[in-house]
Motif scaffolding. Structure first.
Motif, PDB file in Angstrom:
ATOM      1  N   LYS A  58      38.969  59.206 -23.214  1.00 36.02           N
ATOM      2  CA  LYS A  58      37.934  58.763 -24.157  1.00 36.02           C
ATOM      3  C   LYS A  58      38.556  58.141 -25.403  1.00 36.02           C
ATOM      4  O   LYS A  58      38.071  57.120 -25.889  1.00 36.02           O
ATOM      5  N   VAL A  75      32.169  56.584 -20.958  1.00 36.75           N
ATOM      6  CA  VAL A  75      33.370  56.836 -20.182  1.00 36.75           C
ATOM      7  C   VAL A  75      32.987  57.884 -19.148  1.00 36.75           C
ATOM      8  O   VAL A  75      32.580  58.988 -19.504  1.00 36.75           O
ATOM      9  N   ALA A  80      35.538  53.070 -18.051  1.00 34.50           N
ATOM     10  CA  ALA A  80      34.856  52.892 -19.333  1.00 34.50           C
ATOM     11  C   ALA A  80      34.029  51.616 -19.280  1.00 34.50           C
ATOM     12  O   ALA A  80      34.430  50.635 -18.655  1.00 34.50           O
TER      13      ALA A  80
END
Length: 100
Positions: A58, A75, A80
């Motif tokens: 992340k 994500v 993502a």
């Protein structure tokens, strides 16, 4: 950019059928990877990138989004979704912030 929840849902629905266009390797976020993400997001506006298998996915995705001035939508696992709307000739007409 500040997208609303409704706008994020709209974009994630459109991203569902997309394949990742950039793969982050073991080197992480290098200058060439940033250039490739920037080029891809300029052309497509909405992209998926595949992250490497590290723990801080992340953070890595947010760093990539910040580097190209894009909005990180989500994500999930190693993928993502990012969005950056063009000022002219956009492919997306986002739902208004006031609509319910």
């Amino acid at each position: 950019m500040g997208l609303t929840t409704k706008q994020k849902q709209f974009l994630k629905a459109h991203a569902h059928s997309l394949n990742p266009v950039v793969l982050l390797g073991a080197e992480g976020l290098s200058e060439s990877v940033i250039k490739e993400i920037d080029s891809s997001i300029e052309h497509h506006e909405l992209i998926k990138i595949k992250l490497n298998a590290g723990e801080a996915r992340k953070e890595q995705a947010q760093e990539a989004a910040d580097a190209v001035h894009a909005e990180l939508l989500s994500v999930v696992g190693r993928v993502a979704i990012m969005f950056r709307q063009r000022k002219e000739n956009s492919n997306f007409i986002l739902p208004s912030a006031k609509s319910k």
